[in-house]
Design a protein around this motif. Structure first.
Motif, mmCIF file in Angstrom:
data_model
loop_
_atom_site.group_PDB
_atom_site.id
_atom_site.type_symbol
_atom_site.label_atom_id
_atom_site.label_comp_id
_atom_site.label_asym_id
_atom_site.label_seq_id
_atom_site.Cartn_x
_atom_site.Cartn_y
_atom_site.Cartn_z
ATOM 1 N N ALA B 253 0.734 -1.121 0.078
ATOM 2 C CA ALA B 253 -0.073 -0.002 0.015
ATOM 3 C C ALA B 253 0.688 1.102 0.008
ATOM 4 C CB ALA B 253 -0.931 -0.096 1.136
ATOM 5 N N HIS B 254 1.895 1.184 0.750
ATOM 6 C CA HIS B 254 2.968 2.084 0.836
ATOM 7 C C HIS B 254 3.305 2.601 -0.571
ATOM 8 C CE1 HIS B 254 6.116 4.876 2.656
ATOM 9 N NE2 HIS B 254 6.621 4.417 1.839
ATOM 10 N N TYR B 255 3.976 1.659 -1.158
ATOM 11 C CA TYR B 255 4.459 1.881 -2.648
ATOM 12 C C TYR B 255 3.319 2.534 -3.578
ATOM 13 C CZ TYR B 255 6.601 0.859 -7.028
ATOM 14 O OH TYR B 255 7.200 0.972 -8.262
ATOM 15 N N ARG B 256 2.254 1.759 -3.674
ATOM 16 C CA ARG B 256 1.361 2.249 -4.228
ATOM 17 C C ARG B 256 0.905 3.827 -4.253
ATOM 18 N NH1 ARG B 256 -1.017 -3.724 -3.792
ATOM 19 N NH2 ARG B 256 -1.044 -4.212 -6.077
ATOM 20 N N THR B 257 0.710 4.232 -2.916
ATOM 21 C CA THR B 257 0.439 5.372 -2.435
ATOM 22 C C THR B 257 1.378 6.395 -3.069
ATOM 23 O OG1 THR B 257 -0.833 4.612 -0.767
ATOM 24 C CG2 THR B 257 -0.420 7.043 -0.734
ATOM 25 N N ARG B 258 2.562 6.321 -2.786
ATOM 26 C CA ARG B 258 3.596 7.180 -3.209
ATOM 27 C C ARG B 258 4.080 7.128 -4.668
ATOM 28 N NH1 ARG B 258 2.704 6.939 1.866
ATOM 29 N NH2 ARG B 258 4.101 8.216 3.236
ATOM 30 N N VAL B 259 3.740 5.892 -5.367
ATOM 31 C CA VAL B 259 3.962 6.005 -6.974
ATOM 32 C C VAL B 259 2.842 7.032 -7.472
ATOM 33 C CG1 VAL B 259 3.925 4.625 -8.951
ATOM 34 C CG2 VAL B 259 5.374 3.953 -7.047
ATOM 35 N N MET B 260 1.557 6.676 -6.911
ATOM 36 C CA MET B 260 0.532 7.442 -7.496
ATOM 37 C C MET B 260 0.745 8.958 -7.271
ATOM 38 S SD MET B 260 -3.572 6.939 -6.543
ATOM 39 C CE MET B 260 -4.624 8.264 -7.319
ATOM 40 N N ALA B 261 1.157 9.478 -6.083
ATOM 41 C CA ALA B 261 1.493 10.846 -5.835
ATOM 42 C C ALA B 261 2.594 11.221 -6.740
ATOM 43 C CB ALA B 261 1.817 10.948 -4.312
ATOM 44 N N ARG B 262 3.586 10.320 -7.056
ATOM 45 C CA ARG B 262 4.396 10.852 -7.660
ATOM 46 C C ARG B 262 4.557 11.004 -9.189
ATOM 47 N NH1 ARG B 262 9.853 7.451 -4.924
ATOM 48 N NH2 ARG B 262 9.424 8.247 -2.932
ATOM 49 N N LEU B 263 3.813 9.996 -9.646
ATOM 50 C CA LEU B 263 3.188 10.309 -10.960
ATOM 51 C C LEU B 263 2.355 11.414 -11.219
ATOM 52 C CD1 LEU B 263 2.269 6.357 -11.864
ATOM 53 C CD2 LEU B 263 4.279 7.904 -12.775
ATOM 54 N N LEU B 264 1.487 11.556 -10.518
ATOM 55 C CA LEU B 264 0.494 12.669 -10.419
ATOM 56 C C LEU B 264 1.198 13.960 -10.387
ATOM 57 C CD1 LEU B 264 -2.537 11.468 -8.314
ATOM 58 C CD2 LEU B 264 -2.718 12.188 -10.814
#
Lengths: 732, 274
Positions: B253-264
């Motif tokens: 979950a941590h990775y998914r949240t961070r990656v979503m934030a960085r991509l956005l």
């Protein structure tokens, strides 16, 4: 020449074991343990199934000792009273319908009264978890050279580090499979395997049959990578037991899920280094501890550990070395042979540690390696004097030059300072791999090989060494044709059938070309002498002489023979682990360029240069292919291949969740060879098959470390793990 | 296994209405993945749609692209006009499995398979696609962003078939599709993101970070209002409102949240308020 089996494989005509026609046969299936450790309380057969229509085999049906013969006689063919790992085979079923036998297997419940399992090989086992000896250690090994403690105490700098490597699945394209049937009183077992004589020995032992009543035939094998070294003995025994009980042919083919869950993988490892250094980076002392996870039975772990520790100090000169090794018992599915056989694990640690040392001392990783790489006349950790004329620094320089290592380093500094989301870095690893069995292993194998003259004047090579995609058929053909001055079409390679071919040893340990290929050459020489020719005779003269022999001795083909002879000057003491560990080492330097996306923390290898000295390259196309394949497998192990464990068994046993690299995940792998013929190898060749899996992981991770300013100590470096490392680096 | 082979749509709808638990089968690519490990699925009745020629083509009207119930990824990849007007459909289609899967797999199948990690659904949702369902009782249209109600839960009755997907034609000033898998091809998304901007406003659709593919209204509002966003972590509160990622066999979950934030953050750098 055209690869021998190329057209059959390209056109789909090659017949693997599952493709072979078989009349009136039964499908076999294995019922396995659901628990990692415990007593088998009962085996319950589901009520909705008419069990009289199934062949059912358990441990009581085994005619001989309930053991799969290998190094130690500890692993049962079928669990009797207790189980030691999840997926341990308990019961075998067979039925005409594959669907019926599959649902029947699901309707059997093995009830296990569970006991405390040991599942972490790094932890000291609690008393209740002890199941092997006093401490669950399957094997202890030690190498000592000089005085490590004294040298460490005096060293101006000591750098310590701990490194870990994960398990790896072989992902051979063809899953494990066997068929077994009776031909008169002879039990015939055919299937996918690397070592027909290992299978023969295991069948003889557990079934109580002598070699006249068992016949093992290797079928075209779709990849092995070590996964078909010892494991095929198990599935061969299972198919054989079902065939013996039913009196019918039995086919036992694992699907991918069963294959990934229940068969061996690369041993996970933990390696600790403590290194004493001079200020200029010269190695003064290497204290290394290697621990591997053996899993629930001994299998080949002692020899994997042996190769791991022998390679642990790297291709460097150091006067004071101590390497201790332990293979730990755990209740995991047993780990087994995998390309590299321990050396990739210990050299990942060693080469990562070299970069950690360089960073700690503030020296260039290239210079650190340059001052320490073995020079002729210097000795390895076991005291083996290296004197083969190879300039190991030149091998490294060649790789650096092809990769534009230094220029790229400057380019990256600029790129990394300006690019919003990408970071690049270069990584280097220098390493080696000893070919053939370790120490006295080749002498103990006593490999034999024959070359027979055929009535048409051509020859047939009779060997137990098999083709599994690596090119044995082609290389043996070339060696025999070149030796006798024949055309490739004049040479055939016999099917590996234990009733026809002598035991030339297993197809493992990078030994097939270098060692068994040498037997091909010498058996050709012997054949030439048998038919009355001198060693200079070639081509038509050889064919004529063979034909003449056939006319004069009808029904008795001329046969040339060769047996392994240890090259002069090789000495090894297995008790002290001193001496010449291998007849020859191959040397390599791999350089890679990696790009990390800061948004996803995904690392991508964008350039790879592999330079190696492997003696004389016999077939450049095959050799390049071996290196490229090994590099891709190594990149997968470094960055993405990860076994997720549940109770000591693989939870992600599907190719959708255990990912290997696609062609889009790897760059073109640029391969170069430095050739320095080895006088005791076939045609001057040294072993090559395993070398290329040793270097990619440390080279790639060293590059990731450089690109991101992190210090990864464990593989695989998945994006999730790299994100954590980068976040910690920012915080720390 | 029981397979029914209707020749026409009315026949198919008739069969579905008679067999309450029948499973419609289009390309079969999702069914086949688990076929040998889910023997219980073999007992189902399947309605094989492969003869329903009328559902195969994609077509254009003045105001929309119409994907048929059996239109494949490959049909879309091949269509020049789709590439121009709805490039994200082509981007996503090219990242589904391998070419063999792209040739058989259908957009409607992707919708009803209802995987939270689907590749086709996020781009359709970012283009405000409408699902057209038909049964013997009639037709209904459901906006795709209101189609799912929970993990594998959707507004399709067992007797209904997706017969078309309507994609309204609009002028898009911004559009991007990101798929993050564990390798560069033939991987299941760990994070997926489709973002579009048109006169209808921003659409931000996320995959693999919630029980269903879903729009991210809080993030969309940040874009609409020009809220100040100076780093990926500024987006985390909005992301926490919109999605609920979990730890599973593929990622954390941590990775998914961070990656979503960085991509956005990085992809939309030009649009965040300063």
């Amino acid at each position: 020449m055209l690869r021998r089996e190329a057209l059959a494989k390209l056109t789909g005509r090659e017949r693997y074991v599952d493709d072979l026609p078989l009349d009136d046969f039964l499908w076999g299936m294995t019922v396995r343990s659901p628990a990692p450790r415990g007593r088998i309380a009962s085996v319950r057969f589901g009520k909705d199934i008419d069990w009289s229509r199934f062949v059912v085999v358990d441990h009581r049906d085994i005619p001989g000792p309930n053991v799969v013969a290998l190094i130690e006689q500890d692993q049962p063919v079928l669990a009797a009273e207790s189980v030691r790992h999840v997926h341990e085979p308990v019961l075998l079923l067979a039925h005409r319908s594959r669907a019926a036998v599959r649902s029947a297997a699901r309707a059997v419940e093995v009830v296990v009264a569970e006991e405390p399992a040991a599942l972490d090989f790094r932890a000291v086992p609690a008393p209740a978890q002890i199941q092997y000896g006093k401490d669950n250690v399957l094997k202890h090994l030690k190498i000592e050279k000089g005085d490590v403690e004294r040298a460490l105490a005096r060293a101006p700098v000591v750098v310590a580090g701990t490194y870990e490597t994960g398990a790896q699945e072989h992902v051979y394209l063809e899953t494990q499979g066997m068929i077994a049937y009776l031909e008169g009183g002879v039990l015939v077992v055919k299937g996918s395997m690397q070592c027909p004589y290992y299978v023969l020995k295991a069948l003889q032992h557990a079934l109580g049959r002598d070699e006249t009543r068992v016949r093992v035939i290797q079928t075209p094998t779709g990849g092995g990578f070590g996964g078909k070294e010892e494991f095929p003995s198990h599935i061969a025994l299972h198919a054989a037991l079902l065939a013996l009980k039913s009196g019918r042919p039995v086919k036992l083919i694992y699907d991918r899920g069963e294959d990934m869950a229940a068969t061996t993988k690369r041993h996970p490892a933990l390696v600790r280094h403590r290194t004493g250094l001079a200020r200029d980076g010269r190695l003064l002392a290497q204290d290394i501890e290697v621990v591997i996870d053996g899993g629930a039975y001994v299998t080949l772990s002692p020899v994997v550990l042996s190769r791991a520790i022998i390679h642990a100090a790297g291709p460097y000169a150091c006067d004071n070395v101590r390497i201790t090794g332990r293979a730990m018992f755990t209740n995991a599915v047993p780990f087994g042979a995998f390309r590299g056989f321990g050396a990739p694990q210990s050299q990942f640690a060693g080469e990562r540690h070299m970069d950690v040392i360089a960073r700690t001392l503030g020296v260039d990783p290239v210079e650190l390696r340059r001052v320490n790489l073995l020079k002729d006349g210097q000795t390895t950790a076991t005291g083996q004097v290296i004197r083969d004329g190879t300039d190991r620094v030149a091998v490294m320089e060649r790789a650096l030059e092809l990769a534009r290592y230094r220029e790229k380093g400057h380019e990256h500094a600029g790129f990394n300072a300006t690019h919003p989301t990408m970071r690049r870095g270069m990584g280097l690893a220098t390493f080696y791999h000893g070919a053939g069995f370790t120490g006295g292993g080749e002498a103990a194998l006593k490999s034999r090989l024959r070359v027979a003259g055929r009535a048409d004047g051509g020859v047939e090579v009779l060997s137990a060494n098999i083709e599994m995609g690596q090119g044995t058929l082609t290389v043996f053909t070339e060696l025999a044709a070149n030796r006798l001055g024949l055309e490739p079409d004049d040479v055939i390679i016999a099917e590996a059938d234990t009733t026809r071919v002598p035991n030339s040893g297993p197809t493992v340990a990078s030994r097939t070309t270098m060692i068994v290929g040498g037997l091909v050459e010498r058996a050709c020489d012997d054949l030439r002498r048998r038919v009355g020719l001198d060693d200079a005779s070639r081509g038509q003269a050889v064919k004529d002489a063979i034909r003449r022999w056939h006319r004069e001795h009808p029904g008795e083909p001329p046969i040339g023979e060769a047996a392994y002879e240890r090259p002069p000057g090789i000495e090894w003491d297995d008790k002290t682990y001193r001496g010449d560990a291998y007849g020859a080492f191959a040397w390599a330097a791999y350089v890679t360029e990696v790009e990390v996306d800061l948004r996803t923390c995904g690392a991508r290898v964008i350039d790879f240069v592999a330079v190696q000295e492997v003696g004389k390259v016999l077939n450049p196309t095959l050799a390049r292919g071996q290196v490229q394949g090994g590099v891709v497998q190594g990149i997968g192990w470094a960055l993405m291949e990860e076994c997720k464990w549940q109770q000591g068994a693989m939870a992600n046993n599907q190719l959708t969740n255990y990912l290997i690299p696609t062609s889009d995940d790897v760059p073109p792998v640029r391969v170069a060879f430095v050739e320095n013929p080895y006088p005791h190898g076939a045609g001057g060749a040294k072993g090559l098959g395993e070398l290329p899996i040793d270097g990619p992981a440390p080279a790639v991770v060293n590059a990731v470390a450089r690109a991101t300013g992190t210090d990864p100590r464990a593989i695989p470096v998945t994006p999730e793990r790299l994100m954590e490392l980068m976040e910690n680096a920012v915080r720390g | 296994m029981n397979v029914l082979l209707p020749d026409t749509l009315p026949q198919a709808l008739e069969l579905l209405s008679q067999n309450g638990d029948a499973v419609p089968m289009a390309g079969g690519t999702d069914l086949m993945v688990h076929w040998h490990v889910r023997p219980e699925a073999h007992q189902h009745t399947f309605v094989d749609l492969s003869r329903l020629e009328a559902l195969k083509p994609l077509s254009w009207t003045a105001d929309m692209l119409v994907l048929g119930g059996l239109t494949t990824y490959w049909d879309v990849i091949r269509d020049e006009r789709t590439r121009e007007e709805f490039p994200l459909l082509v981007d996503a289609a090219r990242q589904v499995g391998a070419i063999q899967i792209q040739a058989r797999g259908t957009w409607a199948g992707n919708i009803v398979n209802a995987s939270p990690a689907a590749d086709g659904v996020p781009v359709l949702m970012a283009y405000d696609a409408i699902v057209v369902l038909e049964s013997r009782r009639g037709r209904e249209q459901v906006p795709l962003d209101r189609f799912y109600s929970g993990y594998k839960q959707m507004r399709r009755r067992p007797d209904e078939l997706i017969v078309a997907i309507h994609v309204p034609r609009r002028r898009y000033s911004y559009q991007v599709f990101e798929k993050v898998g564990s390798r560069r091809a033939q991987a299941i998304a760990k994070v997926g993101l489709a973002v579009t901007r048109s006169d209808a406003g921003w659409r931000v659709v996320a995959a693999s970070v919630a029980p269903t593919i879903r729009r991210c209204p809080t993030v969309e509002r940040l874009l609409e209002t020009g809220a100040a966003v100076a780093s990926p972590s500024d987006l985390l509160p909005a992301i926490a409102q919109d999605v609920a990622p979990i730890d599973d066999i593929r990622s954390t979950a941590h990775y998914r949240t961070r990656v979503m934030a960085r991509l956005l953050y990085h992809d939309l750098r030009d649009f965040w308020g300063k």
